[in-house]
Design a protein around this motif. Structure first.
Motif, PDB file in Angstrom:
ATOM      1  N   VAL A  92       0.854  -1.181   0.000  1.00 47.95           N
ATOM      2  CA  VAL A  92       0.000   0.000   0.000  1.00 47.95           C
ATOM      3  C   VAL A  92       0.897   1.240   0.000  1.00 47.95           C
ATOM      4  O   VAL A  92       2.074   1.156  -0.331  1.00 47.95           O
ATOM      5  CB  VAL A  92      -0.991  -0.030   1.191  1.00 47.95           C
ATOM      6  N   ASP A  93       0.371   2.393   0.356  1.00 47.04           N
ATOM      7  CA  ASP A  93       1.127   3.645   0.215  1.00 47.04           C
ATOM      8  C   ASP A  93       1.171   4.375   1.550  1.00 47.04           C
ATOM      9  O   ASP A  93       0.199   5.038   1.932  1.00 47.04           O
ATOM     10  CB  ASP A  93       0.462   4.521  -0.863  1.00 47.04           C
ATOM     11  N   HIS A  94       2.289   4.248   2.276  1.00 46.50           N
ATOM     12  CA  HIS A  94       2.444   4.851   3.593  1.00 46.50           C
ATOM     13  C   HIS A  94       3.847   5.446   3.709  1.00 46.50           C
ATOM     14  O   HIS A  94       4.680   4.960   4.463  1.00 46.50           O
ATOM     15  CB  HIS A  94       2.206   3.776   4.658  1.00 46.50           C
ATOM     16  N   PRO A  95       4.130   6.491   2.921  1.00 42.66           N
ATOM     17  CA  PRO A  95       5.482   7.027   2.853  1.00 42.66           C
ATOM     18  C   PRO A  95       5.943   7.588   4.201  1.00 42.66           C
ATOM     19  O   PRO A  95       5.115   8.033   5.004  1.00 42.66           O
ATOM     20  CB  PRO A  95       5.348   8.136   1.804  1.00 42.66           C
ATOM     21  N   PRO A  96       7.271   7.491   4.466  1.00 39.95           N
ATOM     22  CA  PRO A  96       8.322   7.078   3.533  1.00 39.95           C
ATOM     23  C   PRO A  96       8.635   5.594   3.575  1.00 39.95           C
ATOM     24  O   PRO A  96       9.499   5.126   2.826  1.00 39.95           O
ATOM     25  CB  PRO A  96       9.527   7.878   4.036  1.00 39.95           C
ATOM     26  N   LEU A  97       7.981   4.811   4.445  1.00 38.29           N
ATOM     27  CA  LEU A  97       8.338   3.402   4.609  1.00 38.29           C
ATOM     28  C   LEU A  97       7.404   2.484   3.845  1.00 38.29           C
ATOM     29  O   LEU A  97       6.245   2.823   3.583  1.00 38.29           O
ATOM     30  CB  LEU A  97       8.294   3.029   6.093  1.00 38.29           C
ATOM     31  N   TYR A  98       7.913   1.301   3.505  1.00 38.51           N
ATOM     32  CA  TYR A  98       7.061   0.278   2.920  1.00 38.51           C
ATOM     33  C   TYR A  98       6.061  -0.210   3.965  1.00 38.51           C
ATOM     34  O   TYR A  98       6.385  -0.384   5.135  1.00 38.51           O
ATOM     35  CB  TYR A  98       7.895  -0.900   2.436  1.00 38.51           C
ATOM     36  N   CYS A  99       4.838  -0.425   3.520  1.00 33.64           N
ATOM     37  CA  CYS A  99       3.777  -0.910   4.391  1.00 33.64           C
ATOM     38  C   CYS A  99       2.878  -1.822   3.572  1.00 33.64           C
ATOM     39  O   CYS A  99       2.782  -1.674   2.344  1.00 33.64           O
ATOM     40  CB  CYS A  99       2.973   0.260   4.960  1.00 33.64           C
ATOM     41  N   TYR A 100       2.211  -2.740   4.246  1.00 35.75           N
ATOM     42  CA  TYR A 100       1.440  -3.758   3.553  1.00 35.75           C
ATOM     43  C   TYR A 100       0.048  -3.898   4.154  1.00 35.75           C
ATOM     44  O   TYR A 100      -0.125  -3.906   5.376  1.00 35.75           O
ATOM     45  CB  TYR A 100       2.167  -5.111   3.616  1.00 35.75           C
ATOM     46  N   GLY A 101      -0.927  -3.982   3.262  1.00 36.82           N
ATOM     47  CA  GLY A 101      -2.243  -4.418   3.662  1.00 36.82           C
ATOM     48  C   GLY A 101      -2.263  -5.936   3.704  1.00 36.82           C
ATOM     49  O   GLY A 101      -1.283  -6.604   3.337  1.00 36.82           O
TER      50      GLY A 101
END
Length: 272
Positions: free
Chosen positions: A149-158
């Protein structure tokens, strides 16, 4: 599948310590809480349970909610309100599988799985298991898929969690700008848990305002990292969710809106 919302709040929770805002006061009056984010799943067929994210409120959540300790965990990303409760594994578990993405984040130069190994290298009670995004894996009798998903600046996952014909989708911490492939994976859930940190009206007070406006100019992203309530509801409609609960909620909702449907509070349970 029984779903228990252990933590439905953002990084400070509601009530927030030492806060006398109307929403925190209303939460105290109602006797409700939104602790830091975590979701508990029980597989009634295998008699196993899975925990989504390790809230810093882990101990409090398991003392106050009638759910068993998990047989495994999945960590969506490395922000403290989703990870730091993992230290509670000390003395509570013999060997706890912890599932996380193996994708290298250019900001940290390591994956979520690597960060967990580095941060909790002193814990001999956990075993970190790496998974590629969109690669389905099985744990506790569930089929689980991590979706970017989109959670800048870090990678994040649904997350997509399936048991037979039953499907639970979690957006993870995200802006409205969820990639199309991830939307496809998340679509048609029986229950959607969607990040909705504030109402769109609060974007006026954000230093950079809101993004991803709808046709009427309503922002569906608060700043850059989280969806507004309006954005989460639009996404739920796009995903064709049968039922939606809004989570990761801040105390910046006006008190007259803060506990209205479909905003969740801790302790809610759903049988899918």
């Amino acid at each position: 599948m029984e779903v228990t919302l252990l933590g439905t709040g953002d990084t400070t929770g509601t009530p927030t310590p030492d806060c006398e805002c109307g929403t925190c006061e209303r939460a105290r009056e109602l006797g409700v809480e939104r602790s830091r984010f975590s979701v508990h799943l029980t597989n009634e067929v295998t008699d196993q349970s899975l925990l989504i994210d390790a809230s810093p409120d882990f101990r409090h959540q398991f003392l106050t909610q009638e759910v068993p300790l998990p047989d495994a965990m999945v960590i969506s990303h490395i922000h403290f309100d989703h990870l730091d409760g993992l230290g509670n594994a000390y003395r509570l578990f013999e060997d706890l599988p912890v599932h996380a993405a193996n994708e290298i984040d250019p900001v940290t130069d390591e994956s979520v799985a690597d960060t967990i190994r580095d941060k909790y290298d002193y814990l001999d009670r956990i075993t970190v298991r790496d998974h590629a995004p969109f690669e389905r894996f099985r744990t506790c009798g569930f089929d689980v898929t991590l979706v970017p998903v989109d959670h800048p600046p870090l990678y994040c996952y649904g997350l997509v969690i399936e048991e037979g014909e039953t499907k639970l989708s979690l957006t993870g911490d995200t802006s409205y700008d969820v990639p199309d492939r991830s939307k496809e994976a998340l679509s048609d859930p029986d229950l959607l848990l969607a990040d909705a940190i504030v109402p769109a009206s609060r974007c006026e007070g954000h230093p950079i305002g809101g993004r991803h406006h709808d046709s009427e100019g309503v922002p569906r992203t608060f700043g850059t990292k989280h969806m507004t309530r309006e954005g989460a509801l639009d996404l739920a409609e796009e995903l064709n969710a049968e039922r939606t609960r809004l989570v990761h909620l801040a105390h910046f909702y006006p008190p007259e809106e803060a506990f209205a449907e479909p905003l969740a509070v801790d302790g809610e349970r759903y049988s899918l």
